[in-house]
Write a protein that holds these residues in place. Structure first.
Motif, PDB file in Angstrom:
ATOM      1  N   THR A   1       3.976   7.103  -9.021  1.00 16.12           N
ATOM      2  CA  THR A   1       4.877   8.223  -9.272  1.00 16.12           C
ATOM      3  C   THR A   1       4.304   9.496  -8.671  1.00 16.12           C
ATOM      4  OG1 THR A   1       3.863   8.760 -11.399  1.00 16.12           O
ATOM      5  CG2 THR A   1       5.704   7.209 -11.428  1.00 16.12           C
ATOM      6  N   ALA A   2       5.173  10.437  -8.411  1.00 15.73           N
ATOM      7  CA  ALA A   2       4.779  11.756  -7.943  1.00 15.73           C
ATOM      8  C   ALA A   2       5.668  12.781  -8.620  1.00 15.73           C
ATOM      9  CB  ALA A   2       4.895  11.861  -6.426  1.00 15.73           C
ATOM     10  N   SER A   3       5.192  14.009  -8.642  1.00 17.92           N
ATOM     11  CA  SER A   3       5.939  15.074  -9.300  1.00 17.92           C
ATOM     12  C   SER A   3       5.764  16.368  -8.524  1.00 17.92           C
ATOM     13  CB  SER A   3       5.441  15.243 -10.738  1.00 17.92           C
ATOM     14  OG  SER A   3       6.189  16.224 -11.416  1.00 17.92           O
ATOM     15  N   LEU A   4       6.833  17.122  -8.404  1.00 15.43           N
ATOM     16  CA  LEU A   4       6.789  18.427  -7.750  1.00 15.43           C
ATOM     17  C   LEU A   4       7.162  19.483  -8.786  1.00 15.43           C
ATOM     18  CD1 LEU A   4       6.399  19.937  -5.027  1.00 15.43           C
ATOM     19  CD2 LEU A   4       8.894  19.838  -4.769  1.00 15.43           C
TER      20      LEU A   4
ATOM     21  N   MET B   1       1.274  14.678  -0.488  1.00 16.64           N
ATOM     22  CA  MET B   1      -0.053  14.371  -1.002  1.00 16.64           C
ATOM     23  C   MET B   1      -0.463  12.991  -0.523  1.00 16.64           C
ATOM     24  SD  MET B   1      -1.558  14.341  -4.903  1.00 16.64           S
ATOM     25  CE  MET B   1      -1.904  16.099  -4.965  1.00 16.64           C
ATOM     26  N   GLY B   2      -1.636  12.904   0.038  1.00 17.69           N
ATOM     27  CA  GLY B   2      -2.164  11.649   0.526  1.00 17.69           C
ATOM     28  C   GLY B   2      -2.694  10.788  -0.604  1.00 17.69           C
TER      29      GLY B   2
ATOM     30  N   ARG C   1       3.461  28.562  -5.339  1.00 14.04           N
ATOM     31  CA  ARG C   1       4.573  28.458  -6.293  1.00 14.04           C
ATOM     32  C   ARG C   1       4.864  27.000  -6.667  1.00 14.04           C
ATOM     33  NH1 ARG C   1       9.505  29.826  -4.741  1.00 14.04           N
ATOM     34  NH2 ARG C   1       9.181  29.450  -2.509  1.00 14.04           N
ATOM     35  N   PHE C   2       4.700  26.109  -5.711  1.00 10.64           N
ATOM     36  CA  PHE C   2       4.984  24.682  -5.938  1.00 10.64           C
ATOM     37  C   PHE C   2       3.669  23.916  -6.018  1.00 10.64           C
ATOM     38  CE2 PHE C   2       9.453  24.382  -3.787  1.00 10.64           C
ATOM     39  CZ  PHE C   2       9.871  25.474  -4.525  1.00 10.64           C
ATOM     40  N   THR C   3       3.629  22.929  -6.896  1.00 12.25           N
ATOM     41  CA  THR C   3       2.451  22.080  -7.054  1.00 12.25           C
ATOM     42  C   THR C   3       2.881  20.625  -7.023  1.00 12.25           C
ATOM     43  OG1 THR C   3       1.367  23.758  -8.423  1.00 12.25           O
ATOM     44  CG2 THR C   3       0.471  21.527  -8.500  1.00 12.25           C
ATOM     45  N   ILE C   4       2.199  19.836  -6.223  1.00  8.69           N
ATOM     46  CA  ILE C   4       2.491  18.408  -6.146  1.00  8.69           C
ATOM     47  C   ILE C   4       1.384  17.629  -6.827  1.00  8.69           C
ATOM     48  CG2 ILE C   4       1.394  18.209  -3.863  1.00  8.69           C
ATOM     49  CD1 ILE C   4       3.483  16.028  -3.220  1.00  8.69           C
ATOM     50  N   SER C   5       1.778  16.577  -7.515  1.00  8.50           N
ATOM     51  CA  SER C   5       0.807  15.693  -8.144  1.00  8.50           C
ATOM     52  C   SER C   5       1.312  14.258  -8.027  1.00  8.50           C
ATOM     53  CB  SER C   5       0.596  16.070  -9.613  1.00  8.50           C
ATOM     54  OG  SER C   5       1.817  15.956 -10.335  1.00  8.50           O
TER      55      SER C   5
ATOM     56  N   SER D   1       0.857  -1.188   0.000  1.00  7.46           N
ATOM     57  CA  SER D   1       0.000   0.000   0.000  1.00  7.46           C
ATOM     58  C   SER D   1       0.890   1.234   0.000  1.00  7.46           C
ATOM     59  CB  SER D   1      -0.930   0.010   1.205  1.00  7.46           C
ATOM     60  OG  SER D   1      -0.188   0.141   2.398  1.00  7.46           O
ATOM     61  N   LEU D   2       0.385   2.297  -0.614  1.00 13.75           N
ATOM     62  CA  LEU D   2       1.137   3.545  -0.711  1.00 13.75           C
ATOM     63  C   LEU D   2       0.296   4.638  -0.088  1.00 13.75           C
ATOM     64  CD1 LEU D   2       3.701   4.832  -1.848  1.00 13.75           C
ATOM     65  CD2 LEU D   2       2.519   5.124  -4.020  1.00 13.75           C
ATOM     66  N   ASP D   3       0.779   5.218   0.977  1.00 14.79           N
ATOM     67  CA  ASP D   3       0.022   6.242   1.696  1.00 14.79           C
ATOM     68  C   ASP D   3       0.413   7.609   1.149  1.00 14.79           C
ATOM     69  OD1 ASP D   3      -0.454   7.097   5.224  1.00 14.79           O
ATOM     70  OD2 ASP D   3      -1.617   7.529   3.437  1.00 14.79           O
ATOM     71  N   SER D   4       1.192   8.373   1.840  1.00 19.55           N
ATOM     72  CA  SER D   4       1.544   9.707   1.357  1.00 19.55           C
ATOM     73  C   SER D   4       2.804   9.661   0.490  1.00 19.55           C
ATOM     74  CB  SER D   4       1.749  10.670   2.521  1.00 19.55           C
ATOM     75  OG  SER D   4       2.931  10.342   3.230  1.00 19.55           O
ATOM     76  N   MET D   5       2.886  10.619  -0.412  1.00 20.72           N
ATOM     77  CA  MET D   5       4.076  10.834  -1.247  1.00 20.72           C
ATOM     78  C   MET D   5       4.393  12.309  -1.197  1.00 20.72           C
ATOM     79  SD  MET D   5       3.269   8.523  -4.631  1.00 20.72           S
ATOM     80  CE  MET D   5       4.988   8.521  -5.167  1.00 20.72           C
ATOM     81  N   GLY D   6       5.678  12.639  -1.258  1.00 21.22           N
ATOM     82  CA  GLY D   6       6.000  14.052  -1.252  1.00 21.22           C
ATOM     83  C   GLY D   6       7.480  14.329  -1.166  1.00 21.22           C
ATOM     84  N   TRP D   7       7.790  15.571  -0.797  1.00 16.40           N
ATOM     85  CA  TRP D   7       9.175  16.026  -0.734  1.00 16.40           C
ATOM     86  C   TRP D   7       9.472  16.782   0.560  1.00 16.40           C
ATOM     87  CZ3 TRP D   7       6.830  15.110  -5.206  1.00 16.40           C
ATOM     88  CH2 TRP D   7       7.558  14.521  -6.218  1.00 16.40           C
TER      89      TRP D   7
END
Length: 120
Positions: A76-79, A50-51, A65-69, A29-35
């Motif tokens: 995958t995630a992107s900042l 991002m949850g 200014r920053f956007t997370i997806s 399982s994958l919970d939060s992703m981020g930087w």
């Protein structure tokens, strides 16, 4: 589980960079992703998370200014970082909270860090 992070570099103030992060390996399982980021002489700080269902936690210093997806189908995630400032200079670390079949409880996983340098 390994995190493949990239996208750092040198950019002038006002410029943009995108930091992708790919979760490699088998996860349960994958919970939060981020930087997170850490500037020289400072503590590591949260930048954007991002949850699983899209809820976000964005640091006030980068909000607007920053956007997370993230793409849950590809793990995958992107900042996206726009309007970069010299004070954004730091090593950026991708972070995920996930469980595996070997270790079914949630734990933190960290990428190797990528340098972002913003010149004035």
């Amino acid at each position: 589980v390994q995190l493949q992070a990239s996208g750092g570099g040198l950019v002038q103030a006002g410029g943009s960079l995108t930091l992708p992060c790919v979760v490699a390996g088998t996860i349960r399982s994958l919970d939060s992703m981020g930087w997170y980021r850490q500037a020289p002489g400072k503590k590591r700080e949260m930048v954007a998370l991002m949850g699983e269902y899209g809820g976000t936690n964005i640091a006030p210093s980068v909000k607007g200014r920053f956007t997370i997806s993230r793409d849950n189908t590809k793990n995958t995630a992107s900042l996206q970082m726009n309007s970069l400032k010299p004070e954004d200079t730091a090593i950026y670390y991708c972070n995920v909270v996930a469980s595996t079949y070997d270790i079914p409880t949630l734990k933190n996983f960290w990428g190797q860090g990528t340098q972002v340098t913003v010149s004035s």
